[in-house]
Write a protein that holds these residues in place. Structure first.
Motif, PDB file in Angstrom:
ATOM      1  N   LEU A 105      46.516  28.889  25.600  1.00 11.94           N
ATOM      2  CA  LEU A 105      47.465  27.793  25.814  1.00 11.94           C
ATOM      3  C   LEU A 105      46.792  26.508  26.302  1.00 11.94           C
ATOM      4  N   PHE A 106      45.702  26.635  27.072  1.00 16.64           N
ATOM      5  CA  PHE A 106      45.107  25.396  27.605  1.00 16.64           C
ATOM      6  C   PHE A 106      44.531  24.529  26.490  1.00 16.64           C
ATOM      7  N   HIS A 107      44.310  25.141  25.310  1.00 18.50           N
ATOM      8  CA  HIS A 107      43.878  24.351  24.148  1.00 18.50           C
ATOM      9  C   HIS A 107      45.011  23.486  23.593  1.00 18.50           C
ATOM     10  N   LEU A 108      46.255  23.953  23.811  1.00 14.42           N
ATOM     11  CA  LEU A 108      47.396  23.370  23.091  1.00 14.42           C
ATOM     12  C   LEU A 108      48.092  22.312  23.962  1.00 14.42           C
ATOM     13  N   VAL A 109      47.334  21.324  24.407  1.00 16.27           N
ATOM     14  CA  VAL A 109      47.849  20.324  25.347  1.00 16.27           C
ATOM     15  C   VAL A 109      49.113  19.669  24.770  1.00 16.27           C
ATOM     16  N   GLY A 110      50.183  19.639  25.581  1.00 19.58           N
ATOM     17  CA  GLY A 110      51.436  19.004  25.165  1.00 19.58           C
ATOM     18  C   GLY A 110      52.325  19.939  24.349  1.00 19.58           C
ATOM     19  N   ARG A 111      51.786  21.087  23.905  1.00 20.72           N
ATOM     20  CA  ARG A 111      52.596  21.986  23.069  1.00 20.72           C
ATOM     21  C   ARG A 111      52.652  23.403  23.654  1.00 20.72           C
ATOM     22  N   GLN A 112      52.324  23.493  24.947  1.00 16.85           N
ATOM     23  CA  GLN A 112      52.274  24.816  25.575  1.00 16.85           C
ATOM     24  C   GLN A 112      53.651  25.450  25.679  1.00 16.85           C
ATOM     25  N   GLU A 113      54.652  24.622  25.999  1.00 15.86           N
ATOM     26  CA  GLU A 113      56.001  25.187  26.140  1.00 15.86           C
ATOM     27  C   GLU A 113      56.491  25.702  24.778  1.00 15.86           C
ATOM     28  N   GLY A 150      64.199  42.352  27.671  1.00 16.72           N
ATOM     29  CA  GLY A 150      63.571  43.134  28.741  1.00 16.72           C
ATOM     30  C   GLY A 150      62.060  43.249  28.610  1.00 16.72           C
ATOM     31  N   GLY A 151      61.496  42.800  27.479  1.00 12.71           N
ATOM     32  CA  GLY A 151      60.035  42.872  27.274  1.00 12.71           C
ATOM     33  C   GLY A 151      59.304  41.828  28.127  1.00 12.71           C
ATOM     34  N   TRP A 152      58.026  42.085  28.365  1.00 12.80           N
ATOM     35  CA  TRP A 152      57.234  41.248  29.280  1.00 12.80           C
ATOM     36  C   TRP A 152      56.304  40.288  28.532  1.00 12.80           C
ATOM     37  N   LEU A 153      56.230  39.072  29.060  1.00  9.02           N
ATOM     38  CA  LEU A 153      55.237  38.101  28.579  1.00  9.02           C
ATOM     39  C   LEU A 153      54.189  37.923  29.677  1.00  9.02           C
ATOM     40  N   ILE A 154      52.913  38.001  29.313  1.00 11.89           N
ATOM     41  CA  ILE A 154      51.834  37.754  30.280  1.00 11.89           C
ATOM     42  C   ILE A 154      50.912  36.692  29.705  1.00 11.89           C
ATOM     43  N   ASP A 155      50.625  35.689  30.500  1.00 12.32           N
ATOM     44  CA  ASP A 155      49.609  34.728  30.069  1.00 12.32           C
ATOM     45  C   ASP A 155      48.558  34.569  31.154  1.00 12.32           C
ATOM     46  N   GLU A 156      47.297  34.570  30.727  1.00 10.77           N
ATOM     47  CA  GLU A 156      46.197  34.254  31.638  1.00 10.77           C
ATOM     48  C   GLU A 156      45.598  32.925  31.208  1.00 10.77           C
ATOM     49  N   ASP A 157      45.604  31.973  32.115  1.00 14.74           N
ATOM     50  CA  ASP A 157      44.972  30.681  31.862  1.00 14.74           C
ATOM     51  C   ASP A 157      44.386  30.175  33.164  1.00 14.74           C
ATOM     52  N   ALA A 158      43.470  29.228  33.089  1.00 16.14           N
ATOM     53  CA  ALA A 158      42.666  28.911  34.273  1.00 16.14           C
ATOM     54  C   ALA A 158      42.878  27.504  34.811  1.00 16.14           C
ATOM     55  N   ASP A 159      42.400  27.323  36.031  1.00 17.39           N
ATOM     56  CA  ASP A 159      42.082  25.990  36.552  1.00 17.39           C
ATOM     57  C   ASP A 159      40.573  25.896  36.471  1.00 17.39           C
ATOM     58  N   LYS A 177      50.361  25.752  36.163  1.00 20.66           N
ATOM     59  CA  LYS A 177      51.677  25.311  35.677  1.00 20.66           C
ATOM     60  C   LYS A 177      52.491  26.460  35.087  1.00 20.66           C
ATOM     61  N   LEU A 178      51.862  27.638  34.975  1.00 20.89           N
ATOM     62  CA  LEU A 178      52.506  28.727  34.239  1.00 20.89           C
ATOM     63  C   LEU A 178      53.867  29.161  34.794  1.00 20.89           C
ATOM     64  N   LEU A 234      41.248  31.925  37.758  1.00 24.48           N
ATOM     65  CA  LEU A 234      41.962  32.504  36.614  1.00 24.48           C
ATOM     66  C   LEU A 234      43.357  32.952  37.052  1.00 24.48           C
ATOM     67  N   HIS A 235      44.363  32.311  36.469  1.00 22.01           N
ATOM     68  CA  HIS A 235      45.762  32.612  36.814  1.00 22.01           C
ATOM     69  C   HIS A 235      46.317  33.644  35.841  1.00 22.01           C
ATOM     70  N   ALA A 236      47.182  34.513  36.358  1.00 19.71           N
ATOM     71  CA  ALA A 236      47.874  35.475  35.503  1.00 19.71           C
ATOM     72  C   ALA A 236      49.358  35.421  35.865  1.00 19.71           C
ATOM     73  N   CYS A 237      50.169  35.059  34.892  1.00 17.76           N
ATOM     74  CA  CYS A 237      51.606  34.937  35.144  1.00 17.76           C
ATOM     75  C   CYS A 237      52.359  35.898  34.234  1.00 17.76           C
ATOM     76  N   ARG A 238      53.345  36.591  34.781  1.00 16.41           N
ATOM     77  CA  ARG A 238      54.143  37.460  33.935  1.00 16.41           C
ATOM     78  C   ARG A 238      55.625  37.220  34.197  1.00 16.41           C
ATOM     79  N   GLY A 239      56.423  37.449  33.163  1.00 19.42           N
ATOM     80  CA  GLY A 239      57.871  37.281  33.279  1.00 19.42           C
ATOM     81  C   GLY A 239      58.539  38.085  32.184  1.00 19.42           C
ATOM     82  N   ARG A 240      59.808  38.393  32.401  1.00 25.67           N
ATOM     83  CA  ARG A 240      60.518  39.294  31.505  1.00 25.67           C
ATOM     84  C   ARG A 240      61.597  38.536  30.737  1.00 25.67           C
TER      85      ARG A 240
END
Ligand SMILES: C[S@@+](CC[C@H](N)C(=O)[O-])C[C@H]1O[C@@H](n2cnc3c(N)ncnc32)[C@H](O)[C@@H]1O
Length: 215
Positions: free
Chosen positions: A62-70, A83-92, A131-132, A203-209
């Motif tokens: 996602l950090f490659h896709l500046v302005g189009r991450q959402e 009910g399925g999970w989304l996980i993204d790992e992206d960094a500062d 920002k995740l 390295l950030h790791a964010c998850r949500g359902r």
């Protein structure tokens, strides 16, 4: 991640690994792993099976896709079953610099890197990872949890070698001139020196359902 996930789901499970460039993924030959060339921003989701995945996992894309991450996150969310999970790992990336001000290579690296603005000026979002959770919330995900981790490693370590190559590639893609080349050399020299201790990216790791069943 593709291999690890294929191991986790076992022979009865199924993993789909996607990228716009499947050069490396195609080398993996596992019975329960399907490799698909797919652009998460532009290609139809029908190729993946929207609404069908227990888990969608993306890392350092996602950090490659500046302005189009959402937009990309919304597409990934659509792939989940309720009910399925989304996980993204992206960094500062701003943190990625030597830590000992007494080391002779510290100042030069810090001057070139500018807390990651070397990266910003080349079109990347140096602080995207943090920002995740807000983005996940905007995409309607629930039960959001977010963690971040880093470590301090030596110059010459596997991470430091990977980071030096990454900086070289980013510099080349930006068409780096002579002064860019000098800055790059200052940083890669420090990264090759085992007497330099370097803090990695955070390295950030964010998850949500996805809203729906809790199963
Ligand atoms: C830094 S690499 C990370 C690769 C891998 N996810 C990992 O964690 O090792 C970023 C990857 O994102 C892919 N990528 C960039 N834009 C993309 C898009 N719009 N759709 C799908 N993949 C994309 C690139 O081809 C590249 O392989």
């Amino acid at each position: 991640m593709a291999v690890w996930l294929a191991e986790q789901v076992g022979p009865a499970g199924h993993v789909v690994a996607t990228d716009i460039d499947t050069r490396y993924l195609r080398r993996l030959e596992l019975q329960n792993l399907e490799v698909l060339e797919h652009n998460i921003l532009e290609d139809p989701l029908e190729a993946l099976g929207p609404g069908s995945f227990d888990l969608v996992c993306s890392r350092l894309t996602l950090f490659h896709l500046v302005g189009r991450q959402e937009q990309a996150l919304r597409q990934m969310t659509k792939c989940l079953r309720p009910g399925g999970w989304l996980i993204d790992e992206d960094a500062d990336w701003g943190t990625a610099a030597p830590v000992d001000p007494a080391h002779p290579l510290y100042d030069g690296y810090r001057r070139a890197w500018q807390d990651g603005d070397w990266w910003t000026s080349r079109g990347y979002d140096k602080a995207f990872g943090q920002k995740l959770p807000a983005l996940f919330e905007r995409c309607g995900l629930q039960d959001i949890r977010h963690e971040a981790a880093t470590e301090v490693v030596r110059g010459g370590s596997p991470w430091a070698r990977w980071w030096a190559v990454t900086l070289e590639v980013i510099n080349e893609l930006g068409g780096g001139d002579e002064s860019d080349g000098r800055e790059l050399e200052v940083m890669t020299t420090a990264l090759a020196d085992p007497t330099v201790w370097v803090l990695r990216e955070l390295l950030h790791a964010c998850r949500g359902r996805r809203v729906g069943d809790t199963a």
